[in-house]
Design a protein around this motif. Structure first.
Motif, PDB file in Angstrom:
ATOM      1  N   HIS A   1      41.845  39.008  53.385  1.00  0.00           N
ATOM      2  CA  HIS A   1      41.463  37.631  53.089  1.00  0.00           C
ATOM      3  C   HIS A   1      41.713  37.275  51.621  1.00  0.00           C
ATOM      4  O   HIS A   1      42.141  36.157  51.316  1.00  0.00           O
ATOM      5  N   SER A   2      41.463  38.243  50.742  1.00  0.00           N
ATOM      6  CA  SER A   2      41.694  37.976  49.321  1.00  0.00           C
ATOM      7  C   SER A   2      43.034  38.512  48.836  1.00  0.00           C
ATOM      8  O   SER A   2      43.593  38.038  47.857  1.00  0.00           O
ATOM      9  N   GLY A   3      43.530  39.524  49.551  1.00  0.00           N
ATOM     10  CA  GLY A   3      44.756  40.173  49.131  1.00  0.00           C
ATOM     11  C   GLY A   3      44.548  41.276  48.115  1.00  0.00           C
ATOM     12  O   GLY A   3      45.503  41.953  47.718  1.00  0.00           O
ATOM     13  N   TYR A   4      43.295  41.490  47.693  1.00  0.00           N
ATOM     14  CA  TYR A   4      43.007  42.503  46.678  1.00  0.00           C
ATOM     15  C   TYR A   4      42.771  43.871  47.336  1.00  0.00           C
ATOM     16  O   TYR A   4      42.193  43.959  48.429  1.00  0.00           O
ATOM     17  N   PRO A   5      43.166  44.949  46.662  1.00  0.00           N
ATOM     18  CA  PRO A   5      42.751  46.280  47.104  1.00  0.00           C
ATOM     19  C   PRO A   5      41.227  46.354  47.127  1.00  0.00           C
ATOM     20  O   PRO A   5      40.553  45.790  46.259  1.00  0.00           O
ATOM     21  N   ILE A   6      40.679  47.044  48.109  1.00  0.00           N
ATOM     22  CA  ILE A   6      39.230  47.096  48.272  1.00  0.00           C
ATOM     23  C   ILE A   6      38.568  47.956  47.206  1.00  0.00           C
ATOM     24  O   ILE A   6      37.511  47.609  46.680  1.00  0.00           O
ATOM     25  N   LEU A   7      39.173  49.070  46.856  1.00  0.00           N
ATOM     26  CA  LEU A   7      38.585  49.966  45.873  1.00  0.00           C
ATOM     27  C   LEU A   7      38.804  49.465  44.452  1.00  0.00           C
ATOM     28  O   LEU A   7      39.847  48.872  44.151  1.00  0.00           O
ATOM     29  N   GLY A   8      37.830  49.737  43.589  1.00  0.00           N
ATOM     30  CA  GLY A   8      37.962  49.345  42.204  1.00  0.00           C
ATOM     31  C   GLY A   8      39.147  50.006  41.520  1.00  0.00           C
ATOM     32  O   GLY A   8      39.746  49.456  40.602  1.00  0.00           O
ATOM     33  N   ASN A   9      39.494  51.202  41.976  1.00  0.00           N
ATOM     34  CA  ASN A   9      40.620  51.942  41.407  1.00  0.00           C
ATOM     35  C   ASN A   9      41.932  51.639  42.123  1.00  0.00           C
ATOM     36  O   ASN A   9      42.945  52.242  41.833  1.00  0.00           O
ATOM     37  N   ARG A  10      41.898  50.748  43.103  1.00  0.00           N
ATOM     38  CA  ARG A  10      43.038  50.361  43.945  1.00  0.00           C
ATOM     39  C   ARG A  10      43.320  51.388  45.048  1.00  0.00           C
ATOM     40  O   ARG A  10      43.385  51.037  46.205  1.00  0.00           O
ATOM     41  N   PHE A  11      43.513  52.649  44.705  1.00  0.00           N
ATOM     42  CA  PHE A  11      43.738  53.670  45.720  1.00  0.00           C
ATOM     43  C   PHE A  11      42.705  54.771  45.564  1.00  0.00           C
ATOM     44  O   PHE A  11      42.021  54.872  44.548  1.00  0.00           O
ATOM     45  N   GLY A  12      42.601  55.604  46.587  1.00  0.00           N
ATOM     46  CA  GLY A  12      41.615  56.682  46.539  1.00  0.00           C
ATOM     47  C   GLY A  12      41.967  57.783  47.506  1.00  0.00           C
ATOM     48  O   GLY A  12      43.140  57.973  47.866  1.00  0.00           O
ATOM     49  N   GLY A  13      40.947  58.509  47.950  1.00  0.00           N
ATOM     50  CA  GLY A  13      41.146  59.620  48.864  1.00  0.00           C
ATOM     51  C   GLY A  13      40.492  59.350  50.202  1.00  0.00           C
ATOM     52  O   GLY A  13      39.335  58.947  50.270  1.00  0.00           O
ATOM     53  N   LEU A  14      41.248  59.568  51.268  1.00  0.00           N
ATOM     54  CA  LEU A  14      40.760  59.368  52.637  1.00  0.00           C
ATOM     55  C   LEU A  14      40.121  60.639  53.147  1.00  0.00           C
ATOM     56  O   LEU A  14      40.687  61.734  53.027  1.00  0.00           O
ATOM     57  N   SER A  15      38.916  60.512  53.716  1.00  0.00           N
ATOM     58  CA  SER A  15      38.216  61.645  54.327  1.00  0.00           C
ATOM     59  C   SER A  15      37.708  61.234  55.694  1.00  0.00           C
ATOM     60  O   SER A  15      37.823  60.081  56.089  1.00  0.00           O
TER      61      SER A  15
ATOM     62  N   VAL B   1      33.314  66.960  29.796  1.00  0.00           N
ATOM     63  CA  VAL B   1      32.647  65.884  29.051  1.00  0.00           C
ATOM     64  C   VAL B   1      32.032  64.900  30.039  1.00  0.00           C
ATOM     65  O   VAL B   1      32.475  64.804  31.196  1.00  0.00           O
ATOM     66  N   PRO B   2      30.996  64.146  29.633  1.00  0.00           N
ATOM     67  CA  PRO B   2      30.424  63.135  30.533  1.00  0.00           C
ATOM     68  C   PRO B   2      31.483  62.132  30.964  1.00  0.00           C
ATOM     69  O   PRO B   2      32.340  61.720  30.175  1.00  0.00           O
ATOM     70  N   LYS B   3      31.411  61.728  32.223  1.00  0.00           N
ATOM     71  CA  LYS B   3      32.414  60.824  32.778  1.00  0.00           C
ATOM     72  C   LYS B   3      31.716  59.844  33.714  1.00  0.00           C
ATOM     73  O   LYS B   3      30.985  60.268  34.612  1.00  0.00           O
ATOM     74  N   LYS B   4      31.912  58.560  33.502  1.00  0.00           N
ATOM     75  CA  LYS B   4      31.211  57.585  34.335  1.00  0.00           C
ATOM     76  C   LYS B   4      31.929  57.298  35.642  1.00  0.00           C
ATOM     77  O   LYS B   4      31.344  56.744  36.576  1.00  0.00           O
ATOM     78  N   GLY B   5      33.185  57.647  35.745  1.00  0.00           N
ATOM     79  CA  GLY B   5      33.924  57.411  36.978  1.00  0.00           C
ATOM     80  C   GLY B   5      34.525  56.020  37.036  1.00  0.00           C
ATOM     81  O   GLY B   5      34.472  55.253  36.071  1.00  0.00           O
ATOM     82  N   HIS B   6      35.094  55.698  38.190  1.00  0.00           N
ATOM     83  CA  HIS B   6      35.763  54.408  38.368  1.00  0.00           C
ATOM     84  C   HIS B   6      34.753  53.300  38.669  1.00  0.00           C
ATOM     85  O   HIS B   6      33.626  53.552  39.106  1.00  0.00           O
ATOM     86  N   ASN B   7      35.187  52.069  38.465  1.00  0.00           N
ATOM     87  CA  ASN B   7      34.364  50.911  38.786  1.00  0.00           C
ATOM     88  C   ASN B   7      34.182  50.765  40.290  1.00  0.00           C
ATOM     89  O   ASN B   7      35.050  51.147  41.082  1.00  0.00           O
ATOM     90  N   ASN B   8      33.064  50.180  40.686  1.00  0.00           N
ATOM     91  CA  ASN B   8      32.839  49.865  42.097  1.00  0.00           C
ATOM     92  C   ASN B   8      33.738  48.704  42.550  1.00  0.00           C
ATOM     93  O   ASN B   8      34.174  47.919  41.710  1.00  0.00           O
ATOM     94  N   PRO B   9      33.997  48.616  43.863  1.00  0.00           N
ATOM     95  CA  PRO B   9      33.612  49.535  44.933  1.00  0.00           C
ATOM     96  C   PRO B   9      34.318  50.886  44.784  1.00  0.00           C
ATOM     97  O   PRO B   9      35.522  50.930  44.502  1.00  0.00           O
ATOM     98  N   SER B  10      33.572  51.969  44.981  1.00  0.00           N
ATOM     99  CA  SER B  10      34.149  53.301  44.828  1.00  0.00           C
ATOM    100  C   SER B  10      34.140  54.112  46.120  1.00  0.00           C
ATOM    101  O   SER B  10      34.772  55.165  46.189  1.00  0.00           O
ATOM    102  N   MET B  11      33.424  53.629  47.146  1.00  0.00           N
ATOM    103  CA  MET B  11      33.461  54.293  48.447  1.00  0.00           C
ATOM    104  C   MET B  11      33.274  53.255  49.542  1.00  0.00           C
ATOM    105  O   MET B  11      32.327  52.470  49.504  1.00  0.00           O
TER     106      MET B  11
END
Length: 299
Positions: free
Chosen positions: A196-210, A45-55
């Motif tokens: 500086h903000s204490g927030y996770p950088i990615l919109g999804n909080r965690f992701g995949g490292l490449s 099905v169509p999927k918009k993905g996670h919110n930015n920042p995403s990469m």
């Protein structure tokens, strides 16, 4: 060279998720030297993905949480058709689903566009209900692989997650279900935090490292899978130069996929292939098959 049911002009392949969202981009990568190209993962099905920042680029590579954005298989057949009409490089359709039924639905839906091979994404680390959510269980991987293999008349590869205790058990499950090859590895689960903000950088909080940071992990996974399986292993993870590709082949990779490195250099395939040729000539080898798994003979 013929590997896992498809013929390649060279052993470098565009990895899924990079420059694979349109037919034009796939054609561009094949013209830039890729021996085969893999699409962005396509789902039911169509999927918009996670919110930015995403990469986000880190000091050691990239971390991403795209969330498998895609138009669904009904919206992607045309892009595959465009690519197939403008290049003779094999086109591998990366597909995903939440269970065997969904995987099979997507595979059957894409058959009309005539992909040369399917790559089953059972390894994305950041899409809830998909990817590694089903790819960490050998029984599920076996069921999914067997269902797709029975439904299509082209080779089926299975892309494995490194986020498991024993990747060879997952590889064996795919092999016993009829997979023509396994692809190792997908990204390693990771996280980055803005201090500086204490927030996770990615919109999804965690992701995949490449990127370069994961290459030693990928090399070890390829090495282990080569010893455990009879089907070919396609190595992917952190390849940025010819030496990286050669190392992966020595570990047991019959071919390599290149992803993150394309971000900095779209000519990477040509450079890696030239470097492999130089290496083979220097050490008196005729084919890449001559060095596949060679490190296992050194013990």
């Amino acid at each position: 060279m013929k590997i896992a049911g498809i013929e390649l002009k060279n052993p470098t392949i565009l990895a899924s998720g990079i420059m694979g969202t349109t037919g034009a981009a796939l054609v561009r990568m094949s013209r830039n030297g890729a021996g085969a190209v893999v699409t962005k993962s396509i789902g039911p099905v169509p999927k918009k993905g996670h919110n930015n920042p995403s990469m986000v680029e880190l000091e050691c590579g990239y971390i991403n949480a795209m969330g498998l954005p895609n138009p669904s298989y009904t919206g992607f057949c045309e892009e595959i058709g465009i690519a197939k009409s403008k290049t003779d490089a094999p086109l591998i359709a990366s597909i995903f689903g939440g269970n065997a039924t969904e995987f099979t639905e997507v595979a059957k839906g894409l058959l009309s566009s005539k992909p040369d091979c399917f790559e089953l994404n059972v390894s994305c680390p950041h899409a809830e209900g998909y990817g590694a959510s089903v790819g960490t269980e050998p029984d599920l991987v076996h069921e999914i692989t067997a269902s797709v293999v029975d439904a299509v008349d082209v080779p089926v590869w299975v892309k494995l997650t490194p986020n498991v205790t024993d990747i060879t058990s997952i590889g064996r499950a795919a092999e016993s279900a009829g997979a023509s090859a396994v692809v190792a590895i997908n990204t390693v689960r990771g996280m980055a935090i803005d201090i500086h903000s204490g927030y996770p950088i990615l919109g999804n909080r965690f992701g995949g490292l490449s990127g370069p940071a994961v290459k030693p992990v990928a090399v070890k996974c390829v090495y282990d899978l080569y010893e455990a399986l009879d089907v070919p292993v396609i190595g992917v993870g952190g390849i940025t130069c010819p030496e990286d590709a050669i190392e992966m082949m020595l570990a047991g990779a019959s071919a390599v996929e290149i992803g993150s490195a394309v971000h900095d250099d779209t000519q990477i395939f040509e450079k890696v292939n030239k470097g492999i040729d130089t290496y083979l000539q220097k050490y008196g080898y005729s084919y890449t098959e001559d060095i596949t798994g060679l490190s296992h003979e050194m013990i």
